[in-house]
Design a protein around this motif. Structure first.
Motif, PDB file in Angstrom:
ATOM      1  N   VAL A 267      28.422  35.206  58.077  1.00 15.80           N
ATOM      2  CA  VAL A 267      27.770  34.144  57.299  1.00 15.80           C
ATOM      3  C   VAL A 267      28.682  33.713  56.157  1.00 15.80           C
ATOM      4  CG1 VAL A 267      25.757  33.560  55.891  1.00 15.80           C
ATOM      5  CG2 VAL A 267      25.495  35.057  57.890  1.00 15.80           C
ATOM      6  N   PHE A 268      29.301  34.684  55.474  1.00 18.11           N
ATOM      7  CA  PHE A 268      30.143  34.356  54.321  1.00 18.11           C
ATOM      8  C   PHE A 268      31.383  33.558  54.715  1.00 18.11           C
ATOM      9  CE2 PHE A 268      27.638  37.681  52.334  1.00 18.11           C
ATOM     10  CZ  PHE A 268      27.530  37.233  51.020  1.00 18.11           C
ATOM     11  N   VAL A 269      31.829  33.709  55.960  1.00 19.22           N
ATOM     12  CA  VAL A 269      33.035  32.990  56.355  1.00 19.22           C
ATOM     13  C   VAL A 269      32.801  31.482  56.395  1.00 19.22           C
ATOM     14  CG1 VAL A 269      32.665  32.944  58.852  1.00 19.22           C
ATOM     15  CG2 VAL A 269      34.982  33.198  57.955  1.00 19.22           C
ATOM     16  N   VAL A 274      30.436  30.551  47.662  1.00 20.57           N
ATOM     17  CA  VAL A 274      29.800  31.829  47.333  1.00 20.57           C
ATOM     18  C   VAL A 274      30.849  32.927  47.148  1.00 20.57           C
ATOM     19  CG1 VAL A 274      28.089  33.522  48.092  1.00 20.57           C
ATOM     20  CG2 VAL A 274      27.760  31.115  48.616  1.00 20.57           C
ATOM     21  N   LEU A 275      31.917  32.872  47.915  1.00 16.83           N
ATOM     22  CA  LEU A 275      32.983  33.858  47.733  1.00 16.83           C
ATOM     23  C   LEU A 275      33.613  33.726  46.346  1.00 16.83           C
ATOM     24  CD1 LEU A 275      34.796  33.910  51.199  1.00 16.83           C
ATOM     25  CD2 LEU A 275      33.177  35.551  50.262  1.00 16.83           C
ATOM     26  N   HIS A 276      33.750  32.520  45.860  1.00 16.73           N
ATOM     27  CA  HIS A 276      34.281  32.338  44.508  1.00 16.73           C
ATOM     28  C   HIS A 276      33.322  32.916  43.465  1.00 16.73           C
ATOM     29  CE1 HIS A 276      36.468  28.643  46.385  1.00 16.73           C
ATOM     30  NE2 HIS A 276      37.064  29.778  46.670  1.00 16.73           N
ATOM     31  N   GLY A 312      32.332  46.394  40.367  1.00 15.71           N
ATOM     32  CA  GLY A 312      32.862  45.063  40.082  1.00 15.71           C
ATOM     33  C   GLY A 312      34.132  44.785  40.884  1.00 15.71           C
ATOM     34  N   PHE A 313      35.024  45.773  40.938  1.00  8.57           N
ATOM     35  CA  PHE A 313      36.239  45.602  41.737  1.00  8.57           C
ATOM     36  C   PHE A 313      35.904  45.424  43.220  1.00  8.57           C
ATOM     37  CE2 PHE A 313      38.443  47.781  38.130  1.00  8.57           C
ATOM     38  CZ  PHE A 313      39.347  46.772  37.864  1.00  8.57           C
ATOM     39  N   MET A 314      34.915  46.169  43.693  1.00  6.62           N
ATOM     40  CA  MET A 314      34.532  46.071  45.109  1.00  6.62           C
ATOM     41  C   MET A 314      34.028  44.662  45.439  1.00  6.62           C
ATOM     42  SD  MET A 314      31.572  48.247  47.057  1.00  6.62           S
ATOM     43  CE  MET A 314      30.282  47.389  46.136  1.00  6.62           C
ATOM     44  N   VAL A 315      33.148  44.123  44.606  1.00  6.42           N
ATOM     45  CA  VAL A 315      32.623  42.777  44.842  1.00  6.42           C
ATOM     46  C   VAL A 315      33.738  41.739  44.677  1.00  6.42           C
ATOM     47  CG1 VAL A 315      31.031  41.030  43.944  1.00  6.42           C
ATOM     48  CG2 VAL A 315      30.267  43.389  44.228  1.00  6.42           C
ATOM     49  N   MET A 316      34.625  41.981  43.726  1.00  8.63           N
ATOM     50  CA  MET A 316      35.744  41.056  43.525  1.00  8.63           C
ATOM     51  C   MET A 316      36.637  41.008  44.764  1.00  8.63           C
ATOM     52  SD  MET A 316      38.413  41.107  40.367  1.00  8.63           S
ATOM     53  CE  MET A 316      39.410  42.401  41.074  1.00  8.63           C
ATOM     54  N   GLU A 317      36.864  42.155  45.388  1.00  9.24           N
ATOM     55  CA  GLU A 317      37.659  42.181  46.618  1.00  9.24           C
ATOM     56  C   GLU A 317      36.990  41.361  47.716  1.00  9.24           C
ATOM     57  OE1 GLU A 317      39.521  46.634  45.799  1.00  9.24           O
ATOM     58  OE2 GLU A 317      37.706  46.354  46.970  1.00  9.24           O
ATOM     59  N   CYS A 318      35.664  41.450  47.796  1.00 10.32           N
ATOM     60  CA  CYS A 318      34.959  40.602  48.769  1.00 10.32           C
ATOM     61  C   CYS A 318      35.184  39.131  48.457  1.00 10.32           C
ATOM     62  CB  CYS A 318      33.462  40.921  48.765  1.00 10.32           C
ATOM     63  SG  CYS A 318      33.033  42.543  49.413  1.00 10.32           S
ATOM     64  N   GLY A 319      35.143  38.786  47.169  1.00 12.74           N
ATOM     65  CA  GLY A 319      35.358  37.403  46.771  1.00 12.74           C
ATOM     66  C   GLY A 319      36.744  36.892  47.102  1.00 12.74           C
ATOM     67  N   LEU A 320      37.701  37.805  47.234  1.00  6.96           N
ATOM     68  CA  LEU A 320      39.064  37.418  47.607  1.00  6.96           C
ATOM     69  C   LEU A 320      39.253  37.322  49.109  1.00  6.96           C
ATOM     70  CD1 LEU A 320      41.022  39.662  45.085  1.00  6.96           C
ATOM     71  CD2 LEU A 320      40.754  37.185  44.977  1.00  6.96           C
ATOM     72  N   ARG A 472      39.821  37.369  60.424  1.00  6.08           N
ATOM     73  CA  ARG A 472      40.363  37.837  59.141  1.00  6.08           C
ATOM     74  C   ARG A 472      41.029  36.687  58.388  1.00  6.08           C
ATOM     75  NH1 ARG A 472      42.744  42.161  62.262  1.00  6.08           N
ATOM     76  NH2 ARG A 472      44.811  41.336  61.764  1.00  6.08           N
ATOM     77  N   ASN A 473      41.819  35.903  59.102  1.00  4.85           N
ATOM     78  CA  ASN A 473      42.483  34.772  58.442  1.00  4.85           C
ATOM     79  C   ASN A 473      41.478  33.731  57.956  1.00  4.85           C
ATOM     80  OD1 ASN A 473      45.011  35.886  58.875  1.00  4.85           O
ATOM     81  ND2 ASN A 473      45.237  34.913  60.887  1.00  4.85           N
ATOM     82  N   ALA A 474      40.397  33.563  58.716  1.00  4.10           N
ATOM     83  CA  ALA A 474      39.367  32.597  58.313  1.00  4.10           C
ATOM     84  C   ALA A 474      38.699  33.018  57.010  1.00  4.10           C
ATOM     85  CB  ALA A 474      38.323  32.465  59.431  1.00  4.10           C
ATOM     86  N   ILE A 475      38.466  34.319  56.846  1.00  2.00           N
ATOM     87  CA  ILE A 475      37.860  34.794  55.599  1.00  2.00           C
ATOM     88  C   ILE A 475      38.794  34.564  54.420  1.00  2.00           C
ATOM     89  CG2 ILE A 475      37.033  36.826  54.371  1.00  2.00           C
ATOM     90  CD1 ILE A 475      35.978  37.928  56.926  1.00  2.00           C
ATOM     91  N   TYR A 476      40.091  34.911  54.602  1.00  2.00           N
ATOM     92  CA  TYR A 476      41.061  34.679  53.518  1.00  2.00           C
ATOM     93  C   TYR A 476      41.153  33.188  53.189  1.00  2.00           C
ATOM     94  CZ  TYR A 476      42.965  39.412  53.219  1.00  2.00           C
ATOM     95  OH  TYR A 476      43.126  40.748  52.997  1.00  2.00           O
TER      96      TYR A 476
END
Length: 560
Positions: A267-269, A274-276, A312-320, A472-476
Motif C-alpha cells: 500500500v505504501f509503495v 505518506v512516506l515523507h 524514531g529511527f525505525m520509522v524514519m528508515e521506513c520513510g526513506l 524494492r526500487n519502487a519503494i525507494y
C-alpha cells in the motif's frame, strides 16, 4: 510448513491454559512449565524459518474456513515469529526468579503466555480481521501486565494511560481495514495486495485515493503503537510495571509500528506523501527521544526515552524506503534493549546496596568532564574523525551495491551513519588511556566491524525480505523528493551538525562561539528539556479540563 506455523501461536495459548489449571496443584512450579513451552515455541519457529529458507518456497496462506481466521507464512512473518518467540523465552527465564516474591505469580506467567500468543498471532495474521483482533489483544494484555501490582497507584494510572493511547491507535487501523474491504472486496492479504497492484488508483466513497488514505491511517496507528511524537508519553511513564514486562514491551511490543508498516508495504509503495510524513515524524521523534534520554537520572526512564529515539529511527528508515532495514533495526534493537532492561533490574538492586558512584575513565570523562592527561594533535584527530568513518561507510556499501548511491534514501542512511561514527570518535578520543592512539585504532576497528556486518547482513536481509528487485526500487523511488530540495536539506543539516560539534568542543574548553549572549536562552532550553518539553503536563492539563467540562455538563443536564 504452514501447519507448524499454526503451532507457534497455539503453544503459548496451551501453556496459559495449563498454568491456570495447574496453578493450585503446582504452585510456583508452573513457571517451569511455561518456560518449557516457550522453549518449544522457539524450536518450532526456528524450524519454520529454516524450512522456508531451505525450500526457497513462495509464501503460504491457510485459513480455518473462509477468508478470515488465517495465517500467512512469508519472510516477514517467519523472521518476526522467531524474534518474538526468542525474546519471550528470555523474559520467561528471567521472570522465574525476578517475580518469585511478587503477588500473583501464576497469573503473571499466564498473562505473559497470552501476550506472547497475541504478538505471534499479529505477526502471522493472514487477513485483516485476524490482524485487528491480535492488534487489539496486545493492547489489552499489556494493560493487565503493566498493572500486575494492583496496589500501586502509579502502575494502575500509567497502565490505563497506555491502554487509552493504544485504543487511539486502534481506530485508524480499523478505518483502514474498512476502506480496503470497501474498495477491493477482499480480506485476505494475498488477494488484497494482488488487487491493489492491479488497480492502485481506486477511490473511496469521498473520492479520496484509497491507497494514500489507508497508508495514512496505518501510519497514524503505527505512531501510537511505537511511541512517535507527540504520542510518546505513555512509553517512559510505564516504568512502574515489572521489569520483565518493560523488557518485553521495549524489545518487542513497541516494534509493532515498524512491523505494521512493512506488512502494508504494497500500500505504501503507491503513496509517496505518506512516506515523507513518516520520515519527518521519525526524525523529530529520534531527536527528542535522544535529547531527553541524556537528561534523565532514572535508569529505566532513560532507557524508555532511548527506545523512543530508536523507534524514531525505525520509522524514519521506513520513510526513506528502507523497509527491510527497519525490520533489521527493530530485531537488533529488540535483542539489545531486552537484555539492557533485564540488566537494569540487577543494576538497580546493586545501586540500592551501594550508593557510591562508579569510578572509571568513561564516568570521569562524561560526568566529571576531566580530560585525558595525554592529548593527541587536534588536526590529525579532526581529519581521522571526519574522514575515516565516511570512507568506511562508502567502501562497505560500494562493495555490496554500486547503485546504492543513486537512491536518496540510501544517501540519507549513509549521512546518519557518518554522523554516528564521527560522534563516537568525537566523544571518546579524549578518554584517559595509557595509549590513546591504540584506543582510537580499536574504536575504528569496532566501527568498521559494525559497518561491514551491518551492510552485508542488511543487504542479505533485504534480498530475503523483499526478493523482488523492482518492488524494492519502487519503494525507494516513492520515497524520493526533488533533487535540489534534497541536496539543500543535506547541506543545511550537515552545517547544523558540524556547528554542534564545534560548539561542544569549545564547551569542553570553557569557551563559546557567542560568549554569554545566549545564557538566558540556554537556561530556558535546559528547563524545557528537564521538564520533557511539558508534553506530559499539557496532556495532564487537557485531561483535567475535559473532566471539569464533563462535570459541568453533567450538572447542567440534570436541570433539563
Amino acid at each position: 510448513m504452514i501447519h507448524s506455523q499454526w503451532l507457534i501461536p497455539l503453544l503459548p495459548i496451551a501453556s496459559a491454559v495449563l498454568v491456570h489449571l495447574l496453578a493450585g496443584r503446582l504452585g510456583k512450579r508452573v513457571a517451569k512449565l511455561s518456560v518449557a513451552v516457550s522453549t518449544l515455541t522457539v524450536v518450532v519457529a526456528l524450524y519454520s524459518l529454516i524450512g522456508y529458507i531451505t525450500t526457497q518456497s513462495n509464501p503460504y496462506w491457510a485459513s480455518l474456513g473462509g477468508s478470515w481466521g488465517s495465517l500467512i507464512l512469508d519472510p516477514l512473518s517467519s523472521i518476526m515469529s522467531l524474534v518474538v518467540a526468542g525474546i519471550s523465552l528470555i523474559v520467561h527465564i528471567y521472570s522465574v526468579r525476578y517475580m518469585a516474591e511478587e503477588p500473583g505469580y501464576p497469573r503473571f506467567f499466564m498473562l505473559l503466555d497470552l501476550m506472547t500468543a497475541s504478538i505471534l498471532l499479529m505477526v502471522s495474521a493472514g487477513d485483516l480481521i485476524t490482524l485487528l483482533v491480535a492488534w487489539h489483544l496486545v493492547g489489552v494484555l499489556l494493560y493487565f501486565l503493566l498493572g500486575q501490582n494492583t496496589e500501586s497507584w502509579p502502575s494502575q494510572r500509567y497502565a490505563f494511560w497506555t491502554f487509552i493511547t493504544y485504543r487511539i491507535g486502534d481506530l485508524p487501523l480499523v478505518l483502514a481495514a474498512v476502506l480496503l474491504y470497501q474498495a477491493y472486496g477482499a480480506l485476505d492479504f494475498p488477494t488484497l495486495f494482488a488487487r491493489i497492484a492491479e488497480n492502485p488508483d481506486a477511490t473511496s466513497v469521498l473520492g479520496l485515493p484509497v491507497t494514500a488514505t489507508v497508508a495514512l491511517m496505518v501510519a497514524f496507528s503505527a505512531f501510537a503503537k511505537s511511541a512517535q511524537f507527540p504520542l510518546h508519553t505513555w512509553l517512559p511513564y510505564t516504568m512502574e510495571g515489572p521489569t520483565p514486562v518493560s523488557a518485553l514491551m521495549h524489545a518487542g511490543i513497541v516494534n509493532a509500528g515498524g512491523f505494521i508498516i512493512n506488512r502494508f508495504a504494497p500500500v505504501f509503495v503507491h503513496s509517496d506523501g505518506v512516506l515523507h510524513l513518516l520520515f519527518i515524524v521519525g526524525l523529530i521523534t529520534a531527536l527528542i527521544g535522544s535529547v531527553l534520554m541524556l537528561t534523565q537520572n532514572d535508569i529505566k526512564k532513560s532507557l524508555g526515552y532511548s527506545t523512543m529515539g530508536q523507534m524514531g529511527f525505525m520509522v524514519m528508515e521506513c520513510g526513506l524506503g528502507a523497509f527491510s532495514l527497519a525490520v533489521f533495526h527493530l530485531i537488533a534493537h529488540g535483542l539489545f534493549k531486552g537484555t539492557m532492561f533485564l540488566g537494569s533490574g540487577s543494576m538497580i538492586g546493586e545501586a540500592r546496596q551501594h550508593d557510591g558512584v562508579p569510578h572509571n575513565p568513561l564516568y570521569t570523562f562524561l560526568v566529571e568532564r576531566k580530560s585525558a592527561s595525554t592529548k593527541l594533535p587536534w588536526l590529525i584527530i579532526g581529519v581521522v574523525t571526519l574522514v575515516v568513518p565516511l570512507a568506511i561507510l562508502v567502501l562497505a556499501h560500494w562493495v555490496v551495491a554500486a547503485d546504492f548511491f543513486q537512491k536518496q534514501g540510501a544517501i540519507v542512511l549513509l549521512f546518519f551513519g557518518w554522523i554516528t561514527g564521527v560522534q563516537v570518535l568525537f566523544a571518546t578520543h579524549r578518554l584517559d588511556a595509557s595509549n590513546p592512539i591504540r584506543m582510537m585504532m580499536l574504536i575504528l576497528l569496532s566501527f568498521t566491524l559494525i559497518v561491514v556486518g551491518y551492510t552485508f547482513i542488511g543487504h542479505a536481509f533485504e534480498n530475503f525480505l523483499y526478493p523482488d528487485e523492482a518492488f524494492r526500487n519502487a519503494i525507494y523511488h516513492t520515497a524520493g523528493i526533488d533533487a535540489l530540495t534534497f541536496d539543500g536539506l543535506v547541506v543545511l543539516l550537515a552545517l547544523i551538525v558540524i556547528g554542534g560539534w564545534i560548539s561542544s568542543y569549545l564547551t569542553t574548553r570553557d569557551e563559546s562561539l557567542f560568549g554569554n549572549r545566549f545564557g538566558n536562552l540556554q537556561l530556558t532550553l535546559y528547563s524545557l528539556i528537564s521538564r520533557e518539553f511539558y508534553v506530559a503536563d499539557l496532556y495532564d492539563r487537557m485531561a483535567h479540563t475535559l473532566l471539569d467540562v464533563s462535570k459541568r455538563l453533567n450538572v447542567w443536564l440534570r436541570w433539563y
